[in-house]
Design a protein around this motif. Structure first.
Motif, PDB file in Angstrom:
ATOM      1  N   GLN A 256       2.570  14.447   1.807  1.00 16.58           N
ATOM      2  CA  GLN A 256       3.188  13.607   0.774  1.00 16.58           C
ATOM      3  C   GLN A 256       3.612  12.262   1.368  1.00 16.58           C
ATOM      4  N   ASP A 257       4.054  12.285   2.624  1.00 14.57           N
ATOM      5  CA  ASP A 257       4.355  11.027   3.320  1.00 14.57           C
ATOM      6  C   ASP A 257       3.094  10.172   3.445  1.00 14.57           C
ATOM      7  N   VAL A 258       1.986  10.827   3.815  1.00 15.78           N
ATOM      8  CA  VAL A 258       0.705  10.120   3.965  1.00 15.78           C
ATOM      9  C   VAL A 258       0.268   9.550   2.615  1.00 15.78           C
ATOM     10  N   TRP A 259       0.444  10.364   1.565  1.00 15.28           N
ATOM     11  CA  TRP A 259       0.075   9.934   0.205  1.00 15.28           C
ATOM     12  C   TRP A 259       0.855   8.674  -0.180  1.00 15.28           C
ATOM     13  N   LEU A 260       2.155   8.671   0.112  1.00 16.75           N
ATOM     14  CA  LEU A 260       2.982   7.504  -0.226  1.00 16.75           C
ATOM     15  C   LEU A 260       2.553   6.274   0.575  1.00 16.75           C
ATOM     16  N   GLN A 261       2.188   6.497   1.839  1.00 19.04           N
ATOM     17  CA  GLN A 261       1.729   5.378   2.662  1.00 19.04           C
ATOM     18  C   GLN A 261       0.416   4.819   2.109  1.00 19.04           C
ATOM     19  N   HIS A 262      -0.464   5.742   1.658  1.00 19.50           N
ATOM     20  CA  HIS A 262      -1.730   5.318   1.045  1.00 19.50           C
ATOM     21  C   HIS A 262      -1.450   4.500  -0.222  1.00 19.50           C
ATOM     22  N   LEU A 263      -0.468   4.947  -0.995  1.00 17.93           N
ATOM     23  CA  LEU A 263      -0.097   4.215  -2.218  1.00 17.93           C
ATOM     24  C   LEU A 263       0.414   2.816  -1.861  1.00 17.93           C
TER      25      LEU A 263
END
Lengths: 361, 13
Positions: A65-72
């Motif tokens: 989820q951290d990675v997802w937010l960084q991607h966003l």
């Protein structure tokens, strides 16, 4: 999918683009031609983002989820999004890009976790954030409470709803609820986007003659969904985007592509008619009224273990009877999940959904 | 506000 969309893009019928920005994860980079397409809509402030894999209600905060937010954050630094949306529910898969969204119990704990995650999405994108209503429900109680729960969830970020009308139609059919009864249970002043899509019928093996409607997004838009669309538009004062949604695996034949084109034209003509009853001007901003504060991500380990146990049961059960027996003897029994009250045909459907998507898209 | 007709895209790439 792109072949089906191309004539619509060439004829300049597409007024805005919704991009599933997290399904490109496994490619090194966005293809140049696609980047140009996104840039064109971004410059006109007509690009919106739709996430699939965040798993809003996961009881445990996941590294992915951290990675997802960084991607966003990266996407938002590259393109201008008019808003960002995600799905209601938690993902069944153990891998971050597998599984399907399923419902959660409506409790103080899930409400707090959902609100915490929405704040993090807003912090990453700094634009309006919304959630899509879920088609699948375990019971009629789930269906009747989803609208008010969404309203509470979205309150801290002043977020909005994507009202997926095919998802709503699934619930109307599967639980025999009249439209007028269910639509009043949704906070329609929060609807900024409507999804129009198709799906498929599933014959229940448990209840002979009972057909379950599923949001498989692999077929034409039913006339009933267009009827719901006409009825719903005037009730949504802050509606801005109407989006045609279909998965590429339902657009492999020439006939299906022609149908997609025809469905879009029908949708756009309804929008044109509705626009005659509206006037140009500022729409609702859907931005937080005050500054948001983020601490450590909220977690509920008991909820997470229940989610994993439920996913394992649904993904591995050999039959409905096995799934029901495992549920009634699981850690979910006697809790806010209310597994004892789940509709038998919907358990059967949940098994099919989980087993269909456990290998990912 | 004027309503906008849109398509969802992303799976195909």
């Amino acid at each position: 999918m792109l072949e089906a969309c191309l004539p619509l893009l060439e004829e300049a019928r597409v007024e805005a683009l919704e991009w599933s920005f997290d399904v490109l994860y496994q490619t090194a980079e966005t293809p140049a031609w696609f980047h140009d397409l996104l840039t064109a809509f971004s410059k006109e402030e007509r690009l919106i983002g739709h996430g699939v894999f965040f798993s809003l209600f996961s009881g445990r905060w996941l590294p992915e989820q951290d990675v997802w937010l960084q991607h966003l954050r990266t996407c938002c630094a590259t393109f201008h999004f008019d808003h960002i949306t995600e799905h209601f529910g938690f993902m069944t898969g153990t891998d971050f890009h597998q599984g399907a969204p399923l419902n959660i119990p409506y409790t103080a704990s899930t409400l707090a976790i959902g609100q915490d995650r929405l704040k993090r999405i807003y912090e990453a994108c700094a634009c309006p954030v919304g959630l899509e209503n879920l088609a699948f429900a375990y019971s009629i109680d789930d269906v009747q409470r989803q609208g008010s729960f969404l309203d509470e969830l979205l309150h801290p970020i002043n977020g909005f709803i994507i009202l997926d009308l095919h998802n709503l139609w699934c619930q109307l059919h599967n639980f025999s609820i009249p439209y007028e009864q269910l639509i009043h249970l949704y906070p329609l002043d929060r609807v900024r986007e409507i999804h129009i899509s198709g799906g498929s019928w599933d014959d229940s093996l448990l209840e002979t003659g009972r057909r379950i409607r599923r949001d498989t997004h692999d077929d034409a838009v039913p006339a009933a969904v267009f009827d719901l669309f006409r009825q719903t538009i005037p009730r949504c004062p802050h509606l801005k985007y109407v989006v045609m949604e279909q998965l590429g695996n339902g657009l492999t034949s020439h006939k299906s592509k022609q149908q997609f084109y025809a469905d879009f034209v029908t949708m756009a003509s309804i929008v044109d008619t509705a626009n005659q009853q509206r006037e140009a001007g500022a729409t609702h901003a859907f931005l937080p009224a005050e500054q948001l504060y983020l601490g450590q991500p909220l977690e509920d380990e008991t909820l997470y273990q229940q989610q994993r146990e439920l996913a394992n049961i649904l993904e591995s059960a050999g039959s409905f009877d096995a799934a029901r027996h495992l549920l009634l003897t699981s850690s979910l029994a006697g809790t806010a999940w209310h597994v004892e009250q789940w509709d038998a045909a919907m358990i059967e459907t949940a098994v099919k959904i989980a087993q269909k998507w456990k290998e990912g898209f | 506000g004027t309503l906008l007709s849109a398509i969802l895209i992303g799976i195909a790439v």
